[in-house]
Motif scaffolding. Structure first.
Motif, short mmCIF file in Angstrom:
data_model
loop_
_atom_site.label_atom_id
_atom_site.label_comp_id
_atom_site.label_asym_id
_atom_site.label_seq_id
_atom_site.Cartn_x
_atom_site.Cartn_y
_atom_site.Cartn_z
N ALA A 136 40.08 42.19 33.65
CA ALA A 136 39.24 42.72 32.58
C ALA A 136 38.13 41.71 32.28
O ALA A 136 38.40 40.59 31.83
N ILE A 137 36.89 42.10 32.53
CA ILE A 137 35.74 41.19 32.37
C ILE A 137 35.48 40.95 30.88
O ILE A 137 35.43 41.90 30.08
N GLU A 138 35.31 39.68 30.52
CA GLU A 138 34.97 39.33 29.15
C GLU A 138 33.47 39.45 28.90
O GLU A 138 33.04 39.87 27.84
N TRP A 139 32.67 39.05 29.89
CA TRP A 139 31.21 39.09 29.74
C TRP A 139 30.59 38.81 31.10
O TRP A 139 31.26 38.36 32.02
N VAL A 140 29.28 39.10 31.22
CA VAL A 140 28.51 38.76 32.41
C VAL A 140 27.40 37.82 31.98
O VAL A 140 26.62 38.14 31.07
N PHE A 191 29.82 26.16 29.76
CA PHE A 191 29.29 27.24 28.93
C PHE A 191 29.92 28.60 29.27
O PHE A 191 29.44 29.64 28.83
N LEU A 192 30.97 28.59 30.05
CA LEU A 192 31.61 29.82 30.49
C LEU A 192 33.03 29.91 29.94
O LEU A 192 33.70 28.88 29.75
N ALA A 193 33.49 31.14 29.71
CA ALA A 193 34.88 31.40 29.34
C ALA A 193 35.60 32.01 30.53
O ALA A 193 34.97 32.44 31.50
N GLY A 197 38.12 29.62 35.96
CA GLY A 197 38.63 30.98 35.77
C GLY A 197 37.57 32.05 35.83
O GLY A 197 37.76 33.15 35.28
N VAL A 198 36.44 31.77 36.50
CA VAL A 198 35.40 32.79 36.66
C VAL A 198 35.97 33.93 37.50
O VAL A 198 36.60 33.71 38.53
#
Length: 516
Positions: free
Chosen positions: A29-33, A44-46, A95-96
């Protein structure tokens, strides 16, 4: 429906093409792009984000003011150089979920080294064609995420409605948990105090022993709390049910950690269950008041009235001969025992009859297996109690007296003391004649009358104070009151009895009166 990598790549208007596949990443489940050409964007990434890049970070510097011609007429500025392997490794560690590479911006097509690095790290790689702007991918993802959030909110509202309807059915507590398991499609376990006993709802599962141990620990702690366990059966989320210091159960849900929508439903279930427990608490108080009245009727030689009262609350007297057990726990210490006795009396009529007198808990059981039944009461193991000899209901007052004497012989050691082990010991027992009992009733009559008319507890206060040799603090702790409150009650006793309690003779008279 959540936005996954597969759904994003399948969007026809974007024209995205999968280059390196990773089956385990397809349903993430993608959190954001996000988009970035930093050499190290990971701060800067989750986790579970998709990253888009044009690849300018892979250009070698050609001097401070160098400019490299780009593809399709674009030009690019100097960038911090980095190699593909370390770049992809950092993304995988962060975790990308997937990497999208914009082709024909700074590099014609996809660099072979990038493809090899993604294959080595197992990072899903897809191509973003030159005609597709990064903002179009990001906007598509944002719209899908907003739609998914709306769907989850609608699901939560419908689930809350279903749970509320379940609470209106017969046996609402069970129906609520059945409905919760159906909505979550996961096993739901309920560990109820005491014990704790286990009830299963939803898909069948044999829960690991550590789940039951953690549930028991949460109940013993007596505080509202939540916990998460990793077990061979999967992740288990636990949450207590009930008020602080009166916990009734632990709810355990097996499966992935609940999302916000699911957690809102679980919170509602806990709240509704707590409300049902509060209603049940009122019913238990009513039943206990009826039992206390039934006990007085039984002592007044009116067993038929007692049986009629118990029949209306779906309980029954144990068959004769019986034995009497008595506990005199401190403030609040007897609550778990009372709850267990209430459940026993309700689920198995005739298993026992119990009532309270002041702070005394009086239990009547069949004589044949009284010891075995008492051993089943897990909540009584840490309390001191007394047990009478077998007798019939006409001699019930004598049985209560025997149990009190047995308890008085060893009031501080956990477990039951039987009257047969202590009967006949001590001068006090020899003094308990009919004449002494009559005088005791006269001495205590003003206190009992005051308790009956004003709702006070002078008799329990006097007994505790004398048993603690006139020490204020230990007696107040046992009674669950402040020592100044206890002093006020003793002063009132002295006034009502017209007898100061500052001498050994006066205290002995009252002590013998209480024992008689």
């Amino acid at each position: 429906m959540s936005l996954t990598v597969d759904r994003l790549l399948a969007h026809p208007a974007l024209g995205l093409r999968r280059i390196v596949d990773n089956p385990s990443a397809r349903d993430i489940a993608i959190e954001w792009v996000s988009s970035s050409d930093l050499a190290d964007p990971t701060p800067f990434l989750a986790r579970d984000q998709v990253l888009l890049t044009t690849g300018s970070q892979f250009l070698a510097e050609e001097g401070a003011d160098a400019r490299r011609p780009g593809i399709n007429g674009t030009r690019t500025g100097p960038a911090l150089s980095t190699d593909y392997a370390s770049y992809v490794h950092r993304l995988a560690d962060a975790g990308v979920a997937a990497l999208g590479y914009g082709t024909d911006v700074v590099h014609p097509g996809l660099p072979d080294a990038l493809v090899s690095a993604c294959e080595a790290e197992g990072l899903l790689l897809f191509e973003v064609p030159y005609r597709t702007a990064f903002i179009a991918v990001i906007r598509t993802a944002a719209d899908a995420l907003a739609a998914a959030a709306g769907e989850r909110q609608a699901w939560a509202m419908n689930a809350q409605r279903a749970i509320s309807f379940a609470a209106l059915r017969p046996n609402p507590q069970r129906e609520i948990f059945v409905e919760l398991a159906r909505l979550l499609h996961r096993p739901v376990l309920l560990y109820s105090a005491p014990g704790p006993s286990l009830a299963r709802f939803g898909p069948p599962i044999d829960p690991p022993a550590e789940v039951g141990a953690e549930a028991a620990a949460l109940l013993d702690r007596g505080q509202r709390a939540a916990a998460t366990l990793e077990t061979p059966a999967g992740t288990v989320s636990l949450q207590t049910v009930g008020r602080r210091e009166d916990l009734r159960a632990v709810l355990a849900i097996v499966g992935p950690a609940p999302d916000p929508a699911e957690q809102s439903v679980i919170t509602n279930v806990v709240a509704l269950t707590g409300l049902a427990l509060e209603q049940g608490r009122g019913l238990r108080r009513g039943r206990r008041a009826l039992r206390s009245g039934a006990l007085e009727a039984l002592l007044d030689a009116r067993p038929s009235l007692t049986r009629l009262v118990l029949q209306h609350i779906h309980e029954a007297l144990p068959p004769e001969p019986v034995r009497v057990a008595i506990w005199h726990p401190g403030h609040g210490a007897g609550n778990p025992l009372l709850r267990e006795l209430d459940e026993r009396a309700q689920t198995t009529p005739g298993w026992c009859f119990f009532a309270t007198r002041g702070r005394e808990i009086i239990v009547i059981l069949p004589a044949d297996d009284a010891a075995e039944r008492l051993a089943e009461l897990g909540t009584a193991r840490g309390l001191s109690g007394g047990l009478s000899e077998p007798l019939g209901y006409p001699a019930l007052e004598q049985g209560i007296d025997q149990a009190r004497r047995a308890l008085a012989a060893d009031p501080h050691s956990p477990g039951l003391t039987t009257f047969s082990a202590v009967g006949g010991r001590g001068i006090a027992e020899l003094l308990c004649t009919d004449v002494v009992r009559d005088r005791a009733r006269e001495l205590l009559a003003p206190l009992e009358a005051h308790d009956a008319s004003h709702g006070t507890e002078l008799i329990p206060a006097l007994r505790s104070w004398l048993e603690h040799n006139g020490q204020w603090d230990p007696a107040a702790r046992e009674l669950g009151i402040h020592r100044h409150t206890l002093r006020a009650r003793i002063t009132l006793i002295e006034r009502l009895a017209d007898s100061p309690l500052d001498s050994m003779e006066a205290r002995t008279n009252f002590w013998l009166a209480l024992r008689a």
